[in-house]
Design an enzyme around this catalytic site. Structure first.
Site, PDB file in Angstrom:
ATOM      1  N   HIS A 150      -3.996 -19.001  29.439  1.00 40.29           N
ATOM      2  CA  HIS A 150      -3.804 -20.114  30.360  1.00 40.29           C
ATOM      3  C   HIS A 150      -4.574 -21.347  29.887  1.00 40.29           C
ATOM      4  O   HIS A 150      -5.516 -21.230  29.100  1.00 40.29           O
ATOM      5  CB  HIS A 150      -4.367 -19.752  31.753  1.00 40.29           C
ATOM      6  CG  HIS A 150      -3.604 -18.700  32.484  1.00 40.29           C
ATOM      7  ND1 HIS A 150      -4.214 -17.596  33.037  1.00 40.29           N
ATOM      8  CD2 HIS A 150      -2.286 -18.592  32.790  1.00 40.29           C
ATOM      9  CE1 HIS A 150      -3.297 -16.846  33.644  1.00 40.29           C
ATOM     10  NE2 HIS A 150      -2.130 -17.429  33.503  1.00 40.29           N
TER      11      HIS A 150
ATOM     12  N   CYS B 285     -10.428 -16.933  37.684  1.00 39.47           N
ATOM     13  CA  CYS B 285      -9.263 -16.088  38.040  1.00 39.47           C
ATOM     14  C   CYS B 285      -9.470 -15.270  39.294  1.00 39.47           C
ATOM     15  O   CYS B 285      -8.502 -14.874  39.932  1.00 39.47           O
ATOM     16  CB  CYS B 285      -8.962 -15.082  36.937  1.00 39.47           C
ATOM     17  SG  CYS B 285      -9.108 -15.710  35.312  1.00 39.47           S
TER      18      CYS B 285
HETATM   19  C1  CIR Z   1      -2.747 -11.397  33.337  1.00 31.82           C
HETATM   20  O1  CIR Z   1      -2.498 -11.220  32.146  1.00 31.82           O
HETATM   21  O2  CIR Z   1      -1.969 -11.996  34.070  1.00 31.82           O
HETATM   22  C2  CIR Z   1      -4.030 -10.859  33.900  1.00 31.82           C
HETATM   23  N1  CIR Z   1      -4.369  -9.642  33.258  1.00 31.82           N
HETATM   24  C3  CIR Z   1      -5.156 -11.840  33.749  1.00 31.82           C
HETATM   25  C4  CIR Z   1      -4.967 -13.085  34.542  1.00 31.82           C
HETATM   26  C5  CIR Z   1      -6.104 -14.009  34.415  1.00 31.82           C
HETATM   27  N2  CIR Z   1      -5.956 -15.083  35.312  1.00 31.82           N
HETATM   28  C6  CIR Z   1      -6.389 -16.300  35.117  1.00 31.82           C
HETATM   29  O3  CIR Z   1      -6.889 -16.608  34.042  1.00 31.82           O
HETATM   30  N3  CIR Z   1      -6.190 -17.192  36.060  1.00 31.82           N
END
Ligand code: CIR
Length: 264
Positions: free
Chosen positions: A172, A259
């Site tokens: 991201h 996150c």
């Molecule tokens: C994913 O790959 O969607 C999750 N394992 C990690 C998401 C992390 N979220 C974020 O950076 N906002």
């Protein structure tokens, strides 16, 4: 602008939503497959410490229970983008994560007007970096052009501005760069070179500490991940009040400090 909005724009919050992880966490998405090796008990302890830090900073937290069918459910940031007075419920880019939005929407609805993004576009909250009244939206593997434009339109209709930033590396936008205050970002050198940051004060993380770029600015503190001494020193030297939180288990699923919560 209401006093509430100016606080929000300065990363001052009173409430938040988190979701504790359960055993399903080992099935979370991870780009290099390391999620399978997560220590769930340790992740739960790290999550408890994360909640304690936020509560210590004055946040009244809503804690959602783990959901066995949502392995990535603890990464609530991706499900919602907050604007002053409005919660935008996203369309997460990974099909396996679409079911995460419901419980978050229900938790926020008593406090904020809800707007659901249009069908068709995809967008993860991890791709949205707010600098004061400007929303930088990462065009990433998770956020497509339609999703970015949809959110951009909502942002404009609410009196703020937006820009789209290409994310060529990493999951991201905020995996590589996060705000420290409305005028300053912390990030990896390649993304800091993007014209979107031309007028912003920048603190780079060393190449060897790229994962330190995701920090959470909240109520006058910077919450950062453990294990990044050079970044810590740079933040100390710049005068930030730093709180370290070990999130080693969440990092195995590409998760960072931002996150794990939605704040407003
Ligand atoms: C994913 O790959 O969607 C999750 N394992 C990690 C998401 C992390 N979220 C974020 O950076 N906002």
């Amino acid at each position: 602008m209401s006093p509430d909005a100016s606080d929000f724009l300065a990363y001052r919050y009173t409430r938040g939503v988190v979701r504790a992880p359960g055993p399903e966490l080992t099935g979370a998405l991870s780009r290099d497959g390391t999620a399978a090796g997560m220590d769930v008990a340790l992740a739960r302890a790290q999550h408890a410490r994360y909640r304690e830090i936020l509560e210590g900073l004055g946040i009244d937290l809503i804690s959602l229970p783990a959901d066995p069918v949502l392995p990535d459910g603890c990464f609530v940031e991706d499900t919602c983008v907050m604007l002053p007075g409005l919660a935008v419920i996203t369309a997460p880019g990974a099909p396996s994560r679409r079911g995460e939005t419901r419980a978050v929407e229900r938790a926020i609805a008593p406090y904020r007007k809800i707007h659901r993004m249009k069908d068709g576009g995809t967008l993860d909250g991890g791709d949205v970096l707010r600098l004061g009244r400007t929303y930088l939206i990462g065009g990433s593997g998770r956020t497509n052009a339609e999703g970015a434009e949809d959110l951009g339109g909502i942002v404009r209709r609410h009196g703020a501005d937006y820009r789209i930033v290409r994310v060529d590396e990493g999951l991201h936008l905020k995996s590589a760069v996060t705000p420290l205050d409305p005028d300053t970002v912390l990030g990896a050198e390649p993304i800091l070179a993007d014209p979107a940051f031309a007028d912003t004060r920048k603190i780079p993380v060393p190449d060897s500490e790229a994962a330190a770029a995701n920090v959470l600015a909240v109520n006058g503190a910077i919450v950062m991940a453990d294990g990044f001494p050079e970044t810590r020193e740079r933040l100390d030297r710049a005068g930030y009040s730093v709180i370290v939180c070990d999130i080693s288990e969440f990092a195995k699923a590409d998760g960072g400090l931002t996150c794990l919560s939605v704040l407003w």
